[in-house]
Design an enzyme around this catalytic site. Sequence first.
Site, PDB file in Angstrom:
ATOM      1  N   ILE A 232       0.805  -1.221   0.000  1.00 35.51           N
ATOM      2  CA  ILE A 232       0.000   0.000   0.000  1.00 35.51           C
ATOM      3  C   ILE A 232       0.838   1.271   0.000  1.00 35.51           C
ATOM      4  O   ILE A 232       0.339   2.339  -0.336  1.00 35.51           O
ATOM      5  CB  ILE A 232      -1.020   0.043   1.151  1.00 35.51           C
ATOM      6  CG1 ILE A 232      -0.338   0.067   2.518  1.00 35.51           C
ATOM      7  CG2 ILE A 232      -1.984  -1.117   1.057  1.00 35.51           C
ATOM      8  CD1 ILE A 232      -1.332   0.343   3.651  1.00 35.51           C
ATOM      9  N   LYS A 272      -2.936   5.652   0.810  1.00 33.21           N
ATOM     10  CA  LYS A 272      -1.643   6.242   1.172  1.00 33.21           C
ATOM     11  C   LYS A 272      -1.061   7.061   0.035  1.00 33.21           C
ATOM     12  O   LYS A 272      -0.575   8.165   0.233  1.00 33.21           O
ATOM     13  CB  LYS A 272      -0.656   5.133   1.583  1.00 33.21           C
ATOM     14  CG  LYS A 272      -1.205   4.197   2.648  1.00 33.21           C
ATOM     15  CD  LYS A 272      -1.463   4.898   3.961  1.00 33.21           C
ATOM     16  CE  LYS A 272      -2.089   3.964   4.979  1.00 33.21           C
ATOM     17  NZ  LYS A 272      -2.462   4.652   6.223  1.00 33.21           N
TER      18      LYS A 272
END
Lengths: 494, 464
Positions: A232, A272
């Site tokens: 991520i 993110k």
Amino acid sequence: MGLLSRKATCNTHGQDSSYFLGWQEYEKNPYNEVNNPNGIIQMGLAENQLCLDLLEPWLMKNPDALGLKRDGISIFKELALFQDYNGFPAFKRALVDFMGEIRGNKVSFDPNHVVLTAGATSANETLMFCLADQGDAFLLPTPYYPGFDRDLRWRTGVEIVPIHCTSSNGFKVTLPAIEQAYRQAQKRKLRVKGVLITNPSNPLGTTMARDELDLLINFIEDRQIHLISDEIYSGTVFTSPSFVSVMEVLKDRNLDQTQVWERVHIVYSLSKDLGLPGFRVGAIYSNDPVVVSAATKMSSFGLVSSQTQYLLSAMLLDKKFTKEYMAENHKRLQKQQKDLVSGLEKAGIRCLDSNAGLFCWVDMRHLLKSNTFEAEMELWQKIVYHVKINISPGSSCHCIEPGWFRVCFANMSESTLKLAIQRLKSFVSSIGMKSQSHQELKSLRRKARNNWVFRLSLQSFYDREQDTTTKVSFSYRPHFMSLSNIAATLDAAA
Amino acid sequence: MLSSKASSNCHGQDSLYFLGWQVYEKNPFHEVENPTGIIQMGLAENQLSFDLVESWLRKNPDVMGLKNKDGESVFRDLALFQDYHGMPAFKNELVEYMAKIGGNKVKFDPNNLVLAAGATSANETLIFCLADPGDAILLPTPSYAGFDRDLKWRTGVEIVPIHCSSSNGFRISMFALEEAYERAQKLDFKVKGVLITNPSNPLGTTMTTDELQSLITFAIDKDIHLISDEVFSGTVFDSPSFISIMEAAMDSNLKRNTDVLSRIHIVYSLSKDLGLPGFRVGMIYSNNQTVMSAATKMSSFGLVSSQTQYLLSYMLANKKFTSNYMKRNQKRLKKRKEMLVSGLKKSGINCLKSNAGLFCWVDMRHLLCSNTFEAETDLWKKILCEVGLNISPGSSFHCSQPGWFRVCFANMNQSTLQVALRRIKDFVERSSFNYQQIMASLSRKLISNWVRKLSSADREEQER
């Protein structure tokens, strides 16, 4: 009153950890430049708030994306009814292209292997449900994201067995550490179903080197288990070395038509990279059609809102925009990280060398009263309540060495970061003045006792982890015994 | 290699309910492009009132554009909003909307509401909170086919059916309830609760206060939970009006049992009433603080997109819109249902009397060639493949009597429904013509056999 389930009444949700308690304290007294300049600065939240100003102009130039229109015509009805767990095709295509771009287009992804989920939280849990049964285990390198205790274990009943990494080699994963973890799992009579890595690492902020990935692939091939790579943070790699995905390594080793290819799974999210955690966009990528099939059905429990899929498919399809965005994003992340690292250095605090992520892994071991987790907690409490900064203690990330903290930098403005650094600097000076006379002795003690106290910490760590501590301490006993004399000498000198 | 969940078929998606959809998807009806395709009547969606929602959206472009009342962008705040307590403004509007649906007889507290990504997620989360693997939940049949996946698959909890039959309009009798409880105990399952769907899917009926209070009394008596899945509560288009389980629990006799409210939990969603299944908005309502606390944390696995929470909080805040929507939507549902019911009647097919839902529970027992589930499946296949209608057979809802089908009416326009009714009429006429032919042929054979026997008996007598 009818009893509730064990899940509802236990604390396997892991939210009694200091990681979450720090947030609660912050929420009672949050810093605000204008309204509450003495409040707690939130440095425990790994969010990317540095580039939202780049997204807003794009939205203004592309009103149809938010307005749920296609070529000016409303497609509201189509989207309102769209609940197909196979996901919005245009969105999946745009997502795999974006993932490929992040990896320098060294790997290409097939949209039919993607399963959309409501965030990486949902993706990770779903993968656990697909790959492991209650009572099975996954090996995880420490330190790791505190939320995994909940996401991977709570409702699945799967256990986490840590692969202990240490500062002696920059917290890299080693073969002895993996094998030790595997043996530990076997002693606990847990069937190991796989390894889960976070690459780039949370909380370290480092990307894995090829040799580490090779090591892991060899290990899972040998044991015939799975490898989940939580990528991520792959879009937050702001400096060299560049990001190498596990898929790239598999391809380079010509393993893409072998069994191991189907046992490697990726988790991704837009929370993110694009800084959009509120929109709940996560994904599982797998080459195993059975996993894709099961995970797709399970995604019914956490589908992505069609309104959001449409918005983001339009955004990601704008390749010119995403390229510019990623370049600027990396630039800003790098600057903010440099500001934090250099600021901390001026306060005599060093960080692990990092090239990614939204945080630094900060070495505050020298500020501990003793090389113990109790001392780490004491330091953490001081920093939260007196220095008024919420940072995350290494123990909440299951680090086996006391004194490390994760400090986030991407969720605040430059001026707030400056203030936080200033506060820390003042705090360190104040400690420095008190303990100046003990500094030399402390340094000597620390060097000599390092390993001995390290083992003590490991034992207390395992106590917390409810491992069989006798078995752990036995394996280290010879070393323990040989250093205890040195420790006794130092104690006498003190 | 994989988990038992991934390799089993406990996801329940091998049922005819889902297989019918797959066949439909290969050959979907389209008025213009594919007029001989299969008409989807197995999907309980409300497509009758989009124009009302779209009109509101056109008048409120700023909300879609993620701007506030002052025209300022709130994009940044929304992009970062991932608080599992949910957007306060949205929860406030939701509880008011839920109360409105129940005629404002109950007031709901937004602090007792947990948001989830659809009722699918809400139901599973509630089961995770109330039961352990190997425990059981009692469920009246016929019940929504998706429950096999939602309540059992990943939770490891068992479903024990409470058998209801047409003899009393499929209502839950105390006898059936006790029988199910005893059956569960014989199977060594620990019963943790009863889950009802009110209004019922697939029946389309609402429960009376008496029925609800009997269930509450049963739950108190056995020290178990009661979950009321009220996702169709906004689709009640005819009397009797909707009574929420909370309203039934407000009765003073029941309230004397102080923990009665801690064992009652509601599941709701905007997918059926507002016709927004794609936006994934579901919720759990409970007065039990431990359940609330656990469910809130579990909602991390299925949060509602903040973009969606924002849009819908504004829509629901417009009380003029919601009142107008509810009134007109219910009127349209009623009209469409009546069209289906009367159309089926002309083909000699009756429906269970209903006042809610997006479907009718249709009695096709007389079209079965035998009173068996094999015959029901045969009929289902014929209707799917020859007639070109995807309807859902009662067996996929675990109905204990063969011959009942759920037929949806709210996911198509009027002309498509007329095509569907014509097709059924033709099919029934053909079947009855064939039936008559078969009967006629059979009769002829019987008569000729009898005549032959008579003739041979006569001859024997004569020969003697």
